[in-house]
Design a protein around this motif. Sequence first.
Motif, PDB file in Angstrom:
ATOM      1  N   ILE A  94       0.613 -26.056 -53.987  1.00 39.86           N
ATOM      2  CA  ILE A  94       0.159 -25.219 -52.879  1.00 39.86           C
ATOM      3  C   ILE A  94       0.241 -23.778 -53.365  1.00 39.86           C
ATOM      4  O   ILE A  94       1.304 -23.324 -53.806  1.00 39.86           O
ATOM      5  CB  ILE A  94       1.039 -25.389 -51.630  1.00 39.86           C
ATOM      6  N   ALA A  95      -0.869 -23.063 -53.305  1.00 34.42           N
ATOM      7  CA  ALA A  95      -0.908 -21.667 -53.742  1.00 34.42           C
ATOM      8  C   ALA A  95      -1.344 -20.790 -52.572  1.00 34.42           C
ATOM      9  O   ALA A  95      -2.299 -21.125 -51.859  1.00 34.42           O
ATOM     10  CB  ALA A  95      -1.867 -21.486 -54.915  1.00 34.42           C
ATOM     11  N   ALA A  96      -0.641 -19.682 -52.372  1.00 31.80           N
ATOM     12  CA  ALA A  96      -0.957 -18.774 -51.263  1.00 31.80           C
ATOM     13  C   ALA A  96      -0.910 -17.338 -51.757  1.00 31.80           C
ATOM     14  O   ALA A  96       0.072 -16.916 -52.366  1.00 31.80           O
ATOM     15  CB  ALA A  96       0.027 -18.971 -50.117  1.00 31.80           C
ATOM     16  N   ARG A  97      -1.976 -16.608 -51.502  1.00 26.57           N
ATOM     17  CA  ARG A  97      -1.970 -15.174 -51.797  1.00 26.57           C
ATOM     18  C   ARG A  97      -1.388 -14.431 -50.601  1.00 26.57           C
ATOM     19  O   ARG A  97      -1.563 -14.838 -49.451  1.00 26.57           O
ATOM     20  CB  ARG A  97      -3.398 -14.695 -52.072  1.00 26.57           C
ATOM     21  N   ASP A  98      -0.677 -13.347 -50.861  1.00 23.01           N
ATOM     22  CA  ASP A  98      -0.021 -12.620 -49.774  1.00 23.01           C
ATOM     23  C   ASP A  98      -1.041 -12.122 -48.757  1.00 23.01           C
ATOM     24  O   ASP A  98      -2.236 -12.023 -49.044  1.00 23.01           O
ATOM     25  CB  ASP A  98       0.811 -11.460 -50.321  1.00 23.01           C
ATOM     26  N   GLN A  99      -0.571 -11.832 -47.574  1.00 29.46           N
ATOM     27  CA  GLN A  99      -1.431 -11.621 -46.417  1.00 29.46           C
ATOM     28  C   GLN A  99      -2.454 -10.506 -46.605  1.00 29.46           C
ATOM     29  O   GLN A  99      -3.560 -10.580 -46.071  1.00 29.46           O
ATOM     30  CB  GLN A  99      -0.575 -11.347 -45.182  1.00 29.46           C
ATOM     31  N   LEU A 100      -2.110  -9.471 -47.352  1.00 31.76           N
ATOM     32  CA  LEU A 100      -3.044  -8.374 -47.587  1.00 31.76           C
ATOM     33  C   LEU A 100      -3.567  -8.355 -49.027  1.00 31.76           C
ATOM     34  O   LEU A 100      -4.189  -7.379 -49.444  1.00 31.76           O
ATOM     35  CB  LEU A 100      -2.386  -7.038 -47.245  1.00 31.76           C
ATOM     36  N   GLY A 101      -3.311  -9.402 -49.776  1.00 27.75           N
ATOM     37  CA  GLY A 101      -3.867  -9.513 -51.117  1.00 27.75           C
ATOM     38  C   GLY A 101      -3.356  -8.492 -52.109  1.00 27.75           C
ATOM     39  O   GLY A 101      -4.070  -8.089 -53.027  1.00 27.75           O
ATOM     40  N   ARG A 102      -2.110  -8.055 -51.947  1.00 30.09           N
ATOM     41  CA  ARG A 102      -1.584  -7.011 -52.838  1.00 30.09           C
ATOM     42  C   ARG A 102      -1.445  -7.507 -54.276  1.00 30.09           C
ATOM     43  O   ARG A 102      -1.568  -6.739 -55.221  1.00 30.09           O
ATOM     44  CB  ARG A 102      -0.238  -6.505 -52.306  1.00 30.09           C
ATOM     45  N   THR A 103      -1.133  -8.788 -54.435  1.00 32.62           N
ATOM     46  CA  THR A 103      -1.071  -9.371 -55.774  1.00 32.62           C
ATOM     47  C   THR A 103      -2.101 -10.490 -55.876  1.00 32.62           C
ATOM     48  O   THR A 103      -2.344 -11.208 -54.906  1.00 32.62           O
ATOM     49  CB  THR A 103       0.333  -9.940 -56.082  1.00 32.62           C
ATOM     50  N   PRO A 104      -2.733 -10.648 -57.031  1.00 30.23           N
ATOM     51  CA  PRO A 104      -3.806 -11.638 -57.167  1.00 30.23           C
ATOM     52  C   PRO A 104      -3.283 -13.045 -57.439  1.00 30.23           C
ATOM     53  O   PRO A 104      -2.189 -13.226 -57.986  1.00 30.23           O
ATOM     54  CB  PRO A 104      -4.593 -11.116 -58.374  1.00 30.23           C
ATOM     55  N   VAL A 105      -4.067 -14.040 -57.038  1.00 29.67           N
ATOM     56  CA  VAL A 105      -3.827 -15.436 -57.386  1.00 29.67           C
ATOM     57  C   VAL A 105      -5.180 -16.021 -57.782  1.00 29.67           C
ATOM     58  O   VAL A 105      -6.126 -15.976 -56.989  1.00 29.67           O
ATOM     59  CB  VAL A 105      -3.224 -16.238 -56.219  1.00 29.67           C
ATOM     60  N   LEU A 106      -5.261 -16.546 -59.006  1.00 26.67           N
ATOM     61  CA  LEU A 106      -6.544 -17.009 -59.531  1.00 26.67           C
ATOM     62  C   LEU A 106      -6.473 -18.480 -59.931  1.00 26.67           C
ATOM     63  O   LEU A 106      -5.429 -18.959 -60.383  1.00 26.67           O
ATOM     64  CB  LEU A 106      -6.965 -16.170 -60.738  1.00 26.67           C
ATOM     65  N   ILE A 107      -7.588 -19.180 -59.771  1.00 29.96           N
ATOM     66  CA  ILE A 107      -7.685 -20.592 -60.112  1.00 29.96           C
ATOM     67  C   ILE A 107      -8.590 -20.753 -61.332  1.00 29.96           C
ATOM     68  O   ILE A 107      -9.698 -20.200 -61.375  1.00 29.96           O
ATOM     69  CB  ILE A 107      -8.260 -21.408 -58.940  1.00 29.96           C
ATOM     70  N   ARG A 151      -6.121 -22.716 -45.545  1.00 31.13           N
ATOM     71  CA  ARG A 151      -6.249 -21.570 -44.634  1.00 31.13           C
ATOM     72  C   ARG A 151      -7.187 -20.560 -45.273  1.00 31.13           C
ATOM     73  O   ARG A 151      -6.996 -20.163 -46.422  1.00 31.13           O
ATOM     74  CB  ARG A 151      -4.887 -20.929 -44.379  1.00 31.13           C
ATOM     75  N   SER A 152      -8.214 -20.174 -44.540  1.00 38.01           N
ATOM     76  CA  SER A 152      -9.216 -19.257 -45.076  1.00 38.01           C
ATOM     77  C   SER A 152      -8.653 -17.852 -45.224  1.00 38.01           C
ATOM     78  O   SER A 152      -7.680 -17.475 -44.568  1.00 38.01           O
ATOM     79  CB  SER A 152     -10.449 -19.224 -44.170  1.00 38.01           C
ATOM     80  N   ALA A 153      -9.288 -17.082 -46.095  1.00 34.65           N
ATOM     81  CA  ALA A 153      -8.858 -15.702 -46.335  1.00 34.65           C
ATOM     82  C   ALA A 153      -9.099 -14.837 -45.112  1.00 34.65           C
ATOM     83  O   ALA A 153     -10.012 -15.078 -44.314  1.00 34.65           O
ATOM     84  CB  ALA A 153      -9.603 -15.136 -47.534  1.00 34.65           C
ATOM     85  N   GLY A 154      -8.254 -13.810 -44.970  1.00 31.04           N
ATOM     86  CA  GLY A 154      -8.432 -12.843 -43.902  1.00 31.04           C
ATOM     87  C   GLY A 154      -9.470 -11.798 -44.271  1.00 31.04           C
ATOM     88  O   GLY A 154     -10.063 -11.836 -45.356  1.00 31.04           O
ATOM     89  N   ASP A 155      -9.687 -10.837 -43.390  1.00 33.00           N
ATOM     90  CA  ASP A 155     -10.724  -9.828 -43.616  1.00 33.00           C
ATOM     91  C   ASP A 155     -10.155  -8.464 -44.003  1.00 33.00           C
ATOM     92  O   ASP A 155     -10.881  -7.478 -44.071  1.00 33.00           O
ATOM     93  CB  ASP A 155     -11.601  -9.677 -42.375  1.00 33.00           C
ATOM     94  N   LYS A 156      -8.839  -8.400 -44.269  1.00 37.94           N
ATOM     95  CA  LYS A 156      -8.220  -7.143 -44.688  1.00 37.94           C
ATOM     96  C   LYS A 156      -7.650  -7.286 -46.089  1.00 37.94           C
ATOM     97  O   LYS A 156      -7.008  -8.284 -46.411  1.00 37.94           O
ATOM     98  CB  LYS A 156      -7.109  -6.737 -43.721  1.00 37.94           C
ATOM     99  N   MET A 157      -7.907  -6.299 -46.948  1.00 38.32           N
ATOM    100  CA  MET A 157      -7.452  -6.341 -48.336  1.00 38.32           C
ATOM    101  C   MET A 157      -6.795  -5.015 -48.713  1.00 38.32           C
ATOM    102  O   MET A 157      -7.359  -3.944 -48.471  1.00 38.32           O
ATOM    103  CB  MET A 157      -8.634  -6.617 -49.266  1.00 38.32           C
ATOM    104  N   LYS A 158      -5.595  -5.092 -49.265  1.00 42.55           N
ATOM    105  CA  LYS A 158      -4.907  -3.901 -49.763  1.00 42.55           C
ATOM    106  C   LYS A 158      -4.284  -4.228 -51.111  1.00 42.55           C
ATOM    107  O   LYS A 158      -3.070  -4.133 -51.298  1.00 42.55           O
ATOM    108  CB  LYS A 158      -3.829  -3.435 -48.782  1.00 42.55           C
ATOM    109  N   ILE A 159      -5.120  -4.629 -52.079  1.00 38.16           N
ATOM    110  CA  ILE A 159      -4.609  -4.980 -53.397  1.00 38.16           C
ATOM    111  C   ILE A 159      -3.930  -3.772 -54.028  1.00 38.16           C
ATOM    112  O   ILE A 159      -4.331  -2.619 -53.806  1.00 38.16           O
ATOM    113  CB  ILE A 159      -5.742  -5.506 -54.308  1.00 38.16           C
ATOM    114  N   CYS A 160      -2.886  -4.018 -54.794  1.00 38.73           N
ATOM    115  CA  CYS A 160      -2.126  -2.944 -55.426  1.00 38.73           C
ATOM    116  C   CYS A 160      -2.929  -2.332 -56.570  1.00 38.73           C
ATOM    117  O   CYS A 160      -3.206  -2.989 -57.582  1.00 38.73           O
ATOM    118  CB  CYS A 160      -0.798  -3.496 -55.952  1.00 38.73           C
TER     119      CYS A 160
END
Length: 212
Positions: A94-107, A151-160
Amino acid sequence: SDSDAQPLLVRSKLGLYAICIIGLINNKEKLVEDYLFSNGGHFGAMTNEGINSTELVAAMINQKDNFADGIAYAQSLIDGSASILILTNEGKIIAARDQLGRTPVLIGRNDDGYCVSFEDFAYKKLEYADDKELGAGEIIELTADGVTVLRSAGDKMKICAFLWSYYGYSTSCYEGVNVEVMRYKNGKIMAQADRENNVAPEIDDLSGVPES
């Protein structure tokens, strides 16, 4: 994690699983207090005389009836970020990216199956190709046969942005943008600004210098 021992092996109503996280929990002490006094729980994995952040995340996940709901619940309470990897006893990831996408997760994907990584170059060295990059808050289940979105991605992104300017590997790409290319573009912009402000000497050539 820079400080917490992980992965941790956890047994709960969700079954036996291993978990690790990356991120920063700013309201850690409040979450610990709320959990101890409202759920009667306890913690065992101590880190530098404090609560292990990975165990705290697991404790929040275990309050729900499945991993997707548990991860979403934990991320809704966390002030900060937590990208999460879980290996179940059935061999699923199970892989989950943080709620605002601050750190990336790639497949990554090849003929034998799938993999998940924080840095895309890591799996490319093992002859995997890009399959997808998780969106902010997205949760997926990974097996050798495929990827299922829980769970689908949200619409807000604040990647670091510091990923490109400092601690990302130069061969990595985040959100489709290569780290080294971004750094050269940043240098070019800085040089142009210096020239426009008449603070740059006459320079014949420029080159990148390894940080280390």
